[in-house]
Each structure stands twice: as C-alpha cells, then as structure tokens.
Design a protein around this motif. Sequence first.
Motif, PDB file in Angstrom:
ATOM      1  N   UNK A 260       0.764  -1.237   0.000  1.00 56.43           N
ATOM      2  CA  UNK A 260       0.000   0.000   0.000  1.00 56.43           C
ATOM      3  C   UNK A 260       0.795   1.288   0.000  1.00 56.43           C
ATOM      4  N   UNK A 261       2.121   1.201  -0.100  1.00 58.52           N
ATOM      5  CA  UNK A 261       2.939   2.412  -0.055  1.00 58.52           C
ATOM      6  C   UNK A 261       3.097   3.033  -1.442  1.00 58.52           C
ATOM      7  N   UNK A 262       3.303   4.350  -1.474  1.00 60.62           N
ATOM      8  CA  UNK A 262       3.423   5.088  -2.734  1.00 60.62           C
ATOM      9  C   UNK A 262       4.264   6.345  -2.515  1.00 60.62           C
ATOM     10  N   UNK A 263       5.181   6.619  -3.450  1.00 58.34           N
ATOM     11  CA  UNK A 263       5.983   7.842  -3.402  1.00 58.34           C
ATOM     12  C   UNK A 263       5.242   9.022  -4.020  1.00 58.34           C
ATOM     13  N   UNK A 264       5.482  10.240  -3.528  1.00 59.95           N
ATOM     14  CA  UNK A 264       4.997  11.438  -4.217  1.00 59.95           C
ATOM     15  C   UNK A 264       5.876  11.731  -5.433  1.00 59.95           C
ATOM     16  N   UNK A 265       5.537  12.775  -6.146  1.00 57.68           N
ATOM     17  CA  UNK A 265       6.340  13.221  -7.271  1.00 57.68           C
ATOM     18  C   UNK A 265       7.622  13.892  -6.761  1.00 57.68           C
ATOM     19  N   UNK A 266       8.472  14.282  -7.707  1.00 61.85           N
ATOM     20  CA  UNK A 266       9.655  15.056  -7.342  1.00 61.85           C
ATOM     21  C   UNK A 266      10.953  14.282  -7.301  1.00 61.85           C
ATOM     22  N   UNK A 267      10.964  13.049  -7.844  1.00 64.66           N
ATOM     23  CA  UNK A 267      12.199  12.271  -7.788  1.00 64.66           C
ATOM     24  C   UNK A 267      13.253  12.802  -8.764  1.00 64.66           C
ATOM     25  N   UNK A 268      14.477  12.883  -8.269  1.00 67.75           N
ATOM     26  CA  UNK A 268      15.668  13.109  -9.084  1.00 67.75           C
ATOM     27  C   UNK A 268      16.534  11.864  -8.912  1.00 67.75           C
ATOM     28  N   UNK A 269      16.899  11.228 -10.030  1.00 70.60           N
ATOM     29  CA  UNK A 269      17.616   9.957  -9.936  1.00 70.60           C
ATOM     30  C   UNK A 269      19.035  10.074 -10.478  1.00 70.60           C
ATOM     31  N   UNK A 270      19.987   9.574  -9.693  1.00 74.19           N
ATOM     32  CA  UNK A 270      21.387   9.531 -10.109  1.00 74.19           C
ATOM     33  C   UNK A 270      21.652   8.171 -10.738  1.00 74.19           C
ATOM     34  N   UNK A 271      21.992   8.177 -12.014  1.00 72.06           N
ATOM     35  CA  UNK A 271      22.261   6.926 -12.721  1.00 72.06           C
ATOM     36  C   UNK A 271      23.705   6.465 -12.593  1.00 72.06           C
ATOM     37  N   UNK A 272      24.632   7.395 -12.397  1.00 73.03           N
ATOM     38  CA  UNK A 272      26.048   7.029 -12.352  1.00 73.03           C
ATOM     39  C   UNK A 272      26.836   8.060 -11.554  1.00 73.03           C
ATOM     40  N   UNK A 273      27.859   7.586 -10.850  1.00 74.32           N
ATOM     41  CA  UNK A 273      28.776   8.434 -10.089  1.00 74.32           C
ATOM     42  C   UNK A 273      30.190   8.027 -10.470  1.00 74.32           C
ATOM     43  N   UNK A 274      31.066   9.011 -10.740  1.00 72.81           N
ATOM     44  CA  UNK A 274      32.428   8.670 -11.169  1.00 72.81           C
ATOM     45  C   UNK A 274      33.342   8.411  -9.982  1.00 72.81           C
ATOM     46  N   UNK A 275      34.586   8.131 -10.259  1.00 67.43           N
ATOM     47  CA  UNK A 275      35.544   7.782  -9.217  1.00 67.43           C
ATOM     48  C   UNK A 275      35.857   8.903  -8.251  1.00 67.43           C
ATOM     49  N   UNK A 276      35.526  10.134  -8.620  1.00 67.55           N
ATOM     50  CA  UNK A 276      35.737  11.277  -7.738  1.00 67.55           C
ATOM     51  C   UNK A 276      34.522  11.576  -6.870  1.00 67.55           C
ATOM     52  N   UNK A 277      33.485  10.750  -6.987  1.00 72.54           N
ATOM     53  CA  UNK A 277      32.284  10.972  -6.202  1.00 72.54           C
ATOM     54  C   UNK A 277      31.340  12.003  -6.782  1.00 72.54           C
ATOM     55  N   UNK A 278      31.521  12.320  -8.059  1.00 71.93           N
ATOM     56  CA  UNK A 278      30.646  13.286  -8.727  1.00 71.93           C
ATOM     57  C   UNK A 278      29.614  12.556  -9.576  1.00 71.93           C
ATOM     58  N   UNK A 279      28.354  12.926  -9.418  1.00 69.85           N
ATOM     59  CA  UNK A 279      27.293  12.337 -10.234  1.00 69.85           C
ATOM     60  C   UNK A 279      27.473  12.765 -11.685  1.00 69.85           C
ATOM     61  N   UNK A 280      27.476  11.793 -12.580  1.00 68.62           N
ATOM     62  CA  UNK A 280      27.722  12.094 -13.996  1.00 68.62           C
ATOM     63  C   UNK A 280      26.474  11.960 -14.855  1.00 68.62           C
TER      64      UNK A 280
END
Length: 325
Positions: A260-280
């Motif tokens: 019965x659970x459901x998320x609201x809108x507003x998701x931002x998704x990180x698909x990949x992070x590089x070796x320096x810890x930066x989302x790419x």
Amino acid sequence: MQYFSLILLCGLVSYSARAAPVTGTSPSGRGIVPRDGPTSDAATSQLSAAQQSSLVRPAQFSRVAYCSSAAVTSWSCGPPCDDIGKGVEVIQAGGDDGLVPMYFVAHDPIAESIVVAHQGTDPDNILSIINDAQILLKDLNSTRFPSAGDSVKVHDGFQKTFERTADGVLSGVQRGLAANNVNKVVVTGHSLGAAIAVMDAMMLKEILGSSVEITTTVFGLPRGGNEEWANFVDQTLGSSLTHVTNQDDPVPILPPRLIGYQHPQGEIHINAVDGNGDATDIVACPGQENENCSEGNNILFDHSVANHAGPYIDNISFGGDACPL
C-alpha cells in the motif's frame, strides 16, 4: 556500512514478492516490481548544471545532521561544517541517536534561509532501527494535519519519530524566521531523516502559510505512506519537493508498494557516479513512481546498500562515517 534495518525490510520485500500473485515488469527491463498504486513511464530529462548545483548545499546540511549535537551547536564538526562555511547560527539542536534522531535548526546567512536537517538511521542503535521497522500504515494525525483527508495513512514508525521533534522544530523555525528577518525555510535529511523532513515540511507549510517559502530537498527517501499520502504531499508541496535517489539504492523502493505504499512526485535519480564521487548522469523523473528511475530497480537482484550512503553529488556521502565528530 551495514544497515540492519535494510536487511530486515529487504527480507520483507523478498517474502512479499514470492507471495504476491500480481507483479509488473518495468519498461526499462530492470526487473519484476511488486506494485499497487499508479506508476509513471514518462521520459526522464537531464538536469542542468544549475539544477545539479542546487542540490549540493542541502546535501551538505544533511551530512552535518549525522554529527554530534555538541559539534553542530558549536559549528565545529570539521570538514562537513567547513564546506558549508562560517556564519551559520544554530538555533537549536537535539536528539539522542535513538528514538529521537539528531536534528538541528539553523540560520544559513549565505542562502538567507532557516535550515531544518534530520539525521537518518543509526545502524548501531536498536532504538533507531525500531523507528524504521514499524512499517504498518496508520492514520495521519488529523490534529497536526487538519486539511488531510480521512484516508491518508503513513508509516507508523516515521510518524512517531516525527512527532517526537515536531513541536521543537516548529518553535525553532518560528524563532529563526523572526530573529533573522527571512522568509525562506529549507528542509532536508537523509534516509529516515528524509522521511521526517517531508513530514516537517508538510507541517510547516500548513502552519506558516504562503508568506514563507519552503523548499524540501531530501536524499534516499523511503516511501512514507499510502497513495493518498503521496497525493496530499503533491498537493501541498508541489514542485518545492525534491527527493534524490542514488543508482541501485534499495531504500527508496521500501516499504513495498504491494502493501500500500506510494511515493509522491519530485524524484531526481542519479544513474552514475564517477571515481571522484561526482554524479555524472542525473535525471528528473516525472510523475509518481517513475519506472525509468528507482521504481525500475529490482530489489531482489540488483540492489546496492552502499548506494544508500553515497556518494550522491559533489562527493557527499551520509552516515556516521561521513561526519565522525
């Protein structure tokens, strides 16, 4: 970092998936996903550099929420405090790392806002884990949220944890707004702290009204309630809510939609992070439960508990290891 509460909930989802007669396959091909409420398959879009940059400061404050109350109050928590900069005035801080996770209310002179930040689960404290484990859906407190409908239900443990600090958060925010002559509030948190932060934002929006601008940016948000709760959040916070999910983190798809659970809108998704810890590769995910984002993850086979801690963006991770002072 090991999260007993994640293991507990992953076991629940594994059992639910085996027992469930109804499942669905995400169009991204990432696996079979137990579902109950509405799902979006709208195309994602890349975040601009400016949009990505706007996530950094809330993430920095969320990281500080894992520091001790003493270190936060004196603003002497080492690199996490140094990264935010000087001049931050902590209005109040509290919590015991257990039933009452660490939280603080502060004035951020750079953003000219009041910041509310909440700590996530302490995996070494059984009382903290209990907050996560109480997953039954319970009626939303109608006294605290009088505009909510009768059908709105939320995670029992999250609501109880929110109630333990709600009055203190409200009074701290009101004092901060008056003392600093500002009209903006930023609410943030990670994991359990993200769930509490969303409830804080809902409360503040209801009480403070339209004269105060409330922005909610949270990280690793678990599902906090039923579809009616998700709709209530959307109606109340709208585009001012952003919840950031990181790669194959299993927490955002817990508790399962099947119960019965459901998320609201507003998701931002990180698909990949590089070796320096930066989302790419960071994308905006339209609608509730977008199958092209965390909803499309397969918790049984492709989850990564490490993704829950981070790094998320700008090499920012969360947890006691990220702020040991």
